[in-house]
Design a protein around this motif. Structure first.
Motif, PDB file in Angstrom:
ATOM      1  N   ASP A  67      22.331   2.870 -17.631  1.00  0.00           N
ATOM      2  CA  ASP A  67      23.219   3.188 -16.522  1.00  0.00           C
ATOM      3  C   ASP A  67      24.361   4.088 -16.993  1.00  0.00           C
ATOM      4  O   ASP A  67      25.311   3.618 -17.600  1.00  0.00           O
ATOM      5  CB  ASP A  67      23.777   1.895 -15.912  1.00  0.00           C
ATOM      6  CG  ASP A  67      24.403   2.143 -14.544  1.00  0.00           C
ATOM      7  OD1 ASP A  67      24.592   3.318 -14.173  1.00  0.00           O
ATOM      8  OD2 ASP A  67      24.707   1.151 -13.849  1.00  0.00           O
ATOM      9  N   GLU A  68      24.238   5.379 -16.754  1.00  0.00           N
ATOM     10  CA  GLU A  68      25.215   6.380 -17.212  1.00  0.00           C
ATOM     11  C   GLU A  68      25.659   6.112 -18.642  1.00  0.00           C
ATOM     12  O   GLU A  68      26.856   6.043 -18.930  1.00  0.00           O
ATOM     13  CB  GLU A  68      26.421   6.411 -16.267  1.00  0.00           C
ATOM     14  CG  GLU A  68      25.994   6.587 -14.823  1.00  0.00           C
ATOM     15  CD  GLU A  68      27.120   7.100 -13.923  1.00  0.00           C
ATOM     16  OE1 GLU A  68      28.057   7.724 -14.454  1.00  0.00           O
ATOM     17  OE2 GLU A  68      27.021   6.897 -12.705  1.00  0.00           O
ATOM     18  N   THR A 127      23.054   2.329  -9.415  1.00  0.00           N
ATOM     19  CA  THR A 127      23.213   1.123 -10.239  1.00  0.00           C
ATOM     20  C   THR A 127      22.501  -0.064  -9.597  1.00  0.00           C
ATOM     21  O   THR A 127      21.810  -0.838 -10.273  1.00  0.00           O
ATOM     22  CB  THR A 127      24.712   0.815 -10.432  1.00  0.00           C
ATOM     23  OG1 THR A 127      25.302   1.918 -11.123  1.00  0.00           O
ATOM     24  CG2 THR A 127      24.934  -0.453 -11.212  1.00  0.00           C
TER      25      THR A 127
HETATM   26 MG   LIG Z   1      26.804   3.218 -10.766  1.00  0.00          MG
END
Ligand SMILES: [Mg+2]
Ligand SMILES: Nc1ncnc2c1ncn2[C@@H]1O[C@H](COP(=O)(O)OP(=O)(O)O)[C@@H](O)[C@H]1O
Lengths: 375, 211
Positions: free
Chosen positions: A160-161, A41
């Motif tokens: 991000d995911e 991240t």
């Molecule tokens: Mg993360």
């Protein structure tokens, strides 16, 4: 092109990335993967300057991102997060138009763009544009999250995911959609995930990170065949072949080639089709391919009159299972019902497959004696 | 009984209600403007707020009577005295709700907004204030209802309103006058609450309404 040159990042005294250099080419789908807390991240958010770097530089198309006005930079980079982050006070259309609005596009241009984008993911404008986020399912919300990132047509998308909080079926569908969007629009996508299956499925190249360092930056094939470190090998071990009988789902034990007929078929036609295929019953679906029920050849012989439609005599009260349910439940269900197969449905009620004694036995056999190539 | 009361005091009652409404509307409006701006400023300064807000809440507990009395020594008998006092009392509930409403906005939404390239002002206007609006309006509602009852104090310095009925009733031991002032005051509070609820309902986007 995105370049990291000797980038360093610390939170207060805690150095999480010491010296990171990498180059991402235009149009690539890059997955960043690695154990939790390794800096995925952090790395992603340095690209749109949500994280400040302490040293080194990041260039986009040769220009240092610190020389670009920060909001201009972000308006030119799509950003999608796991928590979705749609604004609950705005409709779907308003959420999608956030960046075009900031860029002061005209009203008509924005509306045209919203329509175009909703079409891309098969969500009809009239039905969805004026809904609010909480009136949508999680999967639909994240589709809109992706559209918001795409809206102003930025060349780079950071994710991000994005599908991490979705159920496996929805995740799979959204992965396919994103893959197809990437093919059509040729964006550079940087996609963080901790799921190796996802990375292998989506990526052109995978960055494997550990403690702020890149252990390997390679194509999925290369990563699978020649993992550069034991840590990567261990990560690969988690990839899905490691099924055991308790986590088999209906999807694992079903047959996907299924014969269905539309509700408007005549009963006589159906008898012919069933005779040709040598089957005793048939699955009936409506005009949207959604499951309606089952008709057996006996029922047709009993109740069918010449010219009658199949929907008039079908048995709607039949047991079905959802594709992501445990296979054991299906198995029990299956033995309690008189039918010789059990229909497996997708979330949207379309038919995913059927479980028969044969398909079940094959799945179990492959579990006991190893992979079996067909399904 | 009600009929004879209205015959005798009807027009005085209407004047009193209008005066009362005037005090409430002006004071809450002034209080709102100050509280709204202060609330926004404080929400940007969490460290300062953790000191300022408790201090303000202590001020809130000074009885209105004391305050209006002191103030009137400086500003004399005029509407302004009442309006200043009531406005100051109206500030706190709105300030507190504005502040809390703003600092409890989901941080991931703010990050999403930054990621889209909004500047701080755009985030405030397009995301934070809409999401805090329910809390802010409920602060306004609270202030308004309190102010209706505090405005009774205006009569204490002879400036009218429904308090005049109540004080005269107490002075002359006339229950009808006390009740005749108290009931309209209570109804007024209910009416203000109702109107604010209606306005809020109209203004809240469907996406933010509770089921
Ligand atoms: Mg993360
Ligand atoms: N805002 C922050 N303040 C302090 N430390 C942080 C912050 N964000 C992340 N970290 C630390 O940086 C490291 C990397 O975090 P992160 O990039 O979020 O990892 P990942 O996304 O790979 O799980 C972790 O050790 C985490 O504790």
């Amino acid at each position: 092109m995105i370049e990291f040159k000797h980038v360093k990042k610390a939170y207060q005294d805690n150095v999480v990335i010491e010296d990171l250099s990498l180059t991402i080419n235009d149009g690539e789908f890059i997955c960043i993967i690695g154990p939790s807390g390794c800096g995925k991240t952090t790395t992603l958010k340095m690209i749109n300057r949500l994280n400040k770097i302490n040293d080194g530089e990041i260039l986009i198309d040769g220009e240092n991102i610190n020389n670009i006005e920060v909001n201009k930079l972000r308006q030119g980079i799509g950003y999608v997060i796991q928590q979705i982050g749609l604004f609950p006070n705005m409709t779907v259309a308003q959420n999608i138009s956030v960046v075009p609005n900031l860029l002061k596009w005209g009203k008509e241009k924005i509306e045209r763009r919203v329509k175009e984008l909703l079409k891309l993911i098969n969500m009809p404008y009239d039905e969805y544009a004026h809904k609010y986020p909480r009136e949508l399912s999680g999967g639909q919300q994240q589709r809109i999250g992706v559209l918001r990132a795409l809206a102003a047509n930025p060349p780079i998308i950071l994710m991000d995911e994005p599908f991490g909080a979705l159920d496996p079926i929805t995740r799979d569908i959204l992965q396919d959609e994103l893959k197809s969007i990437h093919k059509q629009l040729k964006k550079t996508i940087v996609f963080v995930t901790h799921d190796m299956d996802e990375a292998v499925k989506m990526a052109d190249r995978i960055i494997f990170m550990e403690s702020g360092n890149i252990l390997q930056f390679a194509t999925p094939e290369e990563l699978l065949n020649k993992p550069a470190s034991p840590i990567i090998k261990e990560f690969l071990g988690k990839i899905s072949y490691s099924h055991n009988a308790n986590d088999l789902t209906c999807a694992d034990v079903m047959r996907t080639k299924v014969f269905t007929v539309n509700r408007k078929r005549k009963t006589l036609e159906c008898i012919n089709m069933m005779n040709q295929r040598d089957i005793g019953s048939v699955i009936v679906v409506d005009d949207d391919d959604k499951f309606m029920g089952i008709v057996t050849i006996e029922t047709i012989k009993e109740k069918g009159v010449p010219g009658a439609l199949i929907e008039e005599i079908l048995d709607r009260d039949v047991k079905t299972v959802l594709i992501n349910h445990n296979a054991k439940d299906a198995f029990d269900e299956f033995y309690d019902s008189k039918l010789d197969y059990l229909t497996v449905l997708n979330r949207n009620k379309t038919v995913a497959g059927i479980i028969t004694k044969t398909s079940m036995a094959k799945a179990l056999a492959s579990l006991v004696w190893g992979e079996n190539n067909d399904s | 009984m009600i009929v004879s009361f209205l015959n005798e005091y009807g027009s005085a009652l209407i004047t009193a209600i209008l005066t009362h409404i005037k005090f409430v509307v002006i004071s809450v409006s002034v209080g709102f403007i100050i509280a709204f701006i202060l609330g926004i400023v404080l929400s940007r300064l969490p460290k300062l707020s953790s000191i300022v807000i408790p201090i303000l809440s202590v001020f809130q507990t000074i009885p209105g009577l004391v305050f209006i009395g002191v103030l009137f020594l400086y500003t004399g008998i005029q509407d302004l005295t009442v309006i200043i006092a009531l406005s100051i009392y109206a500030i706190f509930p709105i300030l507190k709700n504005t502040y809390v409403g703003l600092i409890t906005v989901d941080k991931t939404l703010i990050e999403a907004a930054r990621g889209c390239g909004m500047n701080k002002f755009q985030i405030l206007i397009r995301v934070e204030l809409p999401l805090a609006s329910a809390a802010i309006v409920s602060g306004i509602r609270m202030s308004t209802i309190y102010t209706v009852s505090w405005a009774v104090l205006a009569a204490m310095i002879g400036l009218g309103g429904l308090g005049e009925f109540i004080y005269r009733g107490i002075d002359t031991n006339d229950t009808a006058l006390i009740v005749g002032g108290a009931i309209p005051a209570a109804l007024l509070a209910l009416a203000f609450g109702f109107i604010i609820d209606k306005i809020q309902d109209k203004l809240t986007p469907r996406g933010l309404k509770r089921e």
